[in-house]
Design an enzyme around this catalytic site. Structure first.
Site, PDB file in Angstrom:
ATOM      1  CE  LYS A 207     -12.953   6.454   1.676  1.00 47.23           C
ATOM      2  NZ  LYS A 207     -12.125   6.850   2.776  1.00 47.23           N
ATOM      3  CB  SER A 208      -6.392   7.211  -1.261  1.00 50.16           C
ATOM      4  OG  SER A 208      -6.822   6.589  -0.081  1.00 50.16           O
TER       5      SER A 208
ATOM      6  NE  ARG B 290      -2.280  10.317   0.005  1.00 49.19           N
ATOM      7  CZ  ARG B 290      -3.029   9.586   0.564  1.00 49.19           C
ATOM      8  NH1 ARG B 290      -4.213   9.365   0.647  1.00 49.19           N
ATOM      9  NH2 ARG B 290      -2.479   8.740   1.648  1.00 49.19           N
TER      10      ARG B 290
ATOM     11  CB  SER C  21      -0.311   4.181   9.133  1.00 52.15           C
ATOM     12  OG  SER C  21      -0.929   5.266   8.804  1.00 52.15           O
TER      13      SER C  21
ATOM     14  CG  ASP D  31      -9.213   0.782   3.368  1.00 49.79           C
ATOM     15  OD1 ASP D  31      -9.052   0.805   4.719  1.00 49.79           O
ATOM     16  OD2 ASP D  31      -8.511   1.481   2.705  1.00 49.79           O
TER      17      ASP D  31
ATOM     18  CE  LYS E 258      -7.236   0.511   8.553  1.00 51.84           C
ATOM     19  NZ  LYS E 258      -6.297   1.784   8.052  1.00 51.84           N
TER      20      LYS E 258
ATOM     21  NE  ARG F 266     -13.784  -0.904   8.351  1.00 53.61           N
ATOM     22  CZ  ARG F 266     -13.122   0.029   7.329  1.00 53.61           C
ATOM     23  NH1 ARG F 266     -11.924  -0.283   6.858  1.00 53.61           N
ATOM     24  NH2 ARG F 266     -13.735   0.908   7.029  1.00 53.61           N
TER      25      ARG F 266
ATOM     26  NE  ARG G  82     -13.169   0.875   2.816  1.00 52.40           N
ATOM     27  CZ  ARG G  82     -13.421   1.595   1.662  1.00 52.40           C
ATOM     28  NH1 ARG G  82     -14.178   0.890   0.580  1.00 52.40           N
ATOM     29  NH2 ARG G  82     -12.529   2.590   1.410  1.00 52.40           N
TER      30      ARG G  82
HETATM   31  C1  S3P Z   1      -5.689   5.640   3.641  1.00 55.68           C
HETATM   32  C2  S3P Z   1      -4.617   4.651   4.368  1.00 55.68           C
HETATM   33  C3  S3P Z   1      -5.058   3.621   5.132  1.00 55.68           C
HETATM   34  C4  S3P Z   1      -6.660   3.286   4.820  1.00 55.68           C
HETATM   35  C5  S3P Z   1      -7.555   4.499   4.798  1.00 55.68           C
HETATM   36  C6  S3P Z   1      -6.926   5.542   3.617  1.00 55.68           C
HETATM   37  C7  S3P Z   1      -5.006   6.848   2.905  1.00 55.68           C
HETATM   38  O1  S3P Z   1      -5.271   4.193   6.445  1.00 55.68           O
HETATM   39  O2  S3P Z   1      -7.047   2.422   5.702  1.00 55.68           O
HETATM   40  O3  S3P Z   1      -8.817   4.001   4.395  1.00 55.68           O
HETATM   41  O4  S3P Z   1      -5.747   7.576   2.037  1.00 55.68           O
HETATM   42  O5  S3P Z   1      -3.860   7.118   3.249  1.00 55.68           O
HETATM   43  P1  S3P Z   1      -3.772   3.800   7.230  1.00 55.68           P
HETATM   44  O6  S3P Z   1      -2.959   4.375   6.888  1.00 55.68           O
HETATM   45  O7  S3P Z   1      -4.256   4.306   8.840  1.00 55.68           O
HETATM   46  O8  S3P Z   1      -3.485   2.293   7.430  1.00 55.68           O
END
Ligand code: S3P
Length: 429
Positions: free
Chosen positions: A20-21, A25, A165, A314, A341, A345, A388
């Site tokens: 997903k991340s 991007r 983060s 996560d 989150k 959580r 989640r």
């Molecule tokens: C993510 C970063 C994380 C994660 C989120 C996806 C990302 O958040 O919890 O599900 O894709 O950069 P944080 O950067 O706020 O910790």
């Protein structure tokens, strides 16, 4: 309401959807490239579809070729996004809202970002503050969405992240693409996922890392790219957990992203005594990828502290289930970020497991679990709309005596629409 019956074992081979991340991007950077980028194996979910829709609304072309599982993004160039008639709806996707803010501050015009009720309750000053320091005009409403951005000239900054983060880091690095000069520098208190840095490099941007400091220089243009999105470790995690816990299980997950900034949960499971092998290592889409085999085993309690948290942030809901079935007392601390989150959580994990008979105590920055190496009792888990937590309920159901009913189980579609089907395909009842 969906009921998950106890499983006898989980066996077989599977592939989880694209990360997903990385998918977010790829869509964002593809939209800024000069030309057509191809994304293969994009993890299709409510969240990533929010990003696809947002990029379309902002003028990029996003075309889904379902037969070939390719998404073609026609980029508009680094500064070519244009304001739509109305607000850009980020849905439930925090990654979209944070990362796109770092991009829109460098575009021409006025943009408004909105989200659903959950996203509208999450903190956004964490990105607005550093972007303002760069000279951006960005306003939140009491620290929350709607976010209003008016694009303009930006200057580079050196920013020490107050919280670890990846979303905040990425927002600042992306804004650095539009700064008058380089480098824009972000310093991390702890390592967080580095997908933005990897993908920027692949698109021809100068990005360096020295110790904990990441620097980016503004490019002339972004090269279009072609990327295969590897499997999402966060979507693999519930399956790893289930196979570790349910006796007689043996699962192989293929093509999973094993980026070191993502696989904290794998190391934690190993530390607890899980039998895991990681093999067939290769590089896909600029990311380390492997197949993972996991066999069931008895687990022992462990502790997780702040330095490790970003590597499994996560997966902490999954860890709580592992801890509930492990021998001894497990403790998570330094995880205050869990409160920011999709739900709080710490609260939702504690409520969910308590409802199943688990002895779990809330801490200000984590939780303590008294594990019992036996099946959980079972009961009802309320997802509170958090994907989640719905998945936590499902895995708890497999390792329960009486089954688990999940209220608002559909929330899994935020990251993993086919989750229950895939679970059914490997779980013997
Ligand atoms: C993510 C970063 C994380 C994660 C989120 C996806 C990302 O958040 O919890 O599900 O894709 O950069 P944080 O950067 O706020 O910790």
């Amino acid at each position: 309401m969906r009921t998950i019956e106890p499983a006898i074992s989980l066996r077989g081979d599977l592939r989880v959807p694209g990360d997903k991340s990385i998918s977010h991007r790829a869509l964002l950077l593809g939209a800024l490239a000069d030309g057509v980028s191809e994304i293969r194996g994009l993890g299709r979910s409510a969240d990533t579809m929010s990003t696809a829709a947002a990029m379309r609304a902002l003028g990029a072309g996003v075309e889904l070729d379902l037969d070939e599982d390719v998404i073609r993004v026609t980029g508009v160039g680094l500064r070519g996004l244009t304001p739509p008639a109305g607000p850009v709806d980020c849905g439930n996707a925090g990654t979209l809202m944070r990362l796109i803010s770092g991009i829109l501050v460098g575009q021409e015009g006025r943009f408004e970002l909105i989200g659903d009720a959950s996203l509208s309750g999450r903190p956004q000053e964490r990105i607005a503050r550093p972007l303002r320091e760069m000279g951006a005009s960005i306003e939140t409403v009491d620290g929350h969405a709607p976010i209003t951005i008016v694009g303009g000239p930006l200057r580079p900054i050196r920013y020490e992240l107050p919280v670890a983060s990846a979303q905040v880091k990425s927002a600042v690095l992306l804004a650095g693409l539009f700064a008058a000069e380089g480098p824009t520098v972000v310093v991390e208190p702890q390592a967080t996922r580095d997908h933005t840095e990897r993908m920027l490099k692949a698109a021809g941007v100068r990005v360096t890392r020295v110790g904990t400091a990441i620097s980016v220089w503004p490019p002339e243009r972004l090269e279009p790219f072609s990327i295969d999105v590897p499997g999402d470790f966060s979507s693999a995690a519930p399956f790893l957990l289930a196979a570790a816990l349910v006796p007689g299980s043996e699962l192989r997950l293929h093509g999973v992203d094993v980026n070191p900034t993502r696989i904290g949960f794998l190391h934690v499971l190993e530390r607890m005594g899980a039998r895991i092998s990681v093999y067939n290592r290769r590089v896909v889409g600029g990311e380390p990828v492997a197949d993972i085999e996991i066999l069931s085993s008895d687990l022992v309690a462990t502790q997780i502290e702040a330095a490790e948290v970003p590597l499994l942030v996560d997966e902490l809901p999954m860890f709580a289930v592992a801890a509930a079935c492990a021998h001894g007392v497990s403790i998570v601390t330094g995880a205050d970020e869990l409160r920011a989150k999709e739900t709080d959580r710490i609260d939702t994990v504690v409520q969910a497991l308590r409802a199943l008979g688990v002895r779990i105590t809330e801490l200000p920055d984590g939780f303590r679990v008294h594990g019992v190496p036996a099946r959980l009792r079972g009961g009802v888990v309320r997802s509170a709309g958090d994907h989640r937590i719905a998945m936590l309920g499902a895995i708890a159901g497999l390792i329960s005596k009486e089954g688990v009913r999940i209220d608002d189980a559909e929330a899994v579609a935020v990251s993993f629409p086919a989750f229950f089907d895939l679970l059914d395909s490997v779980a013997a009842r």
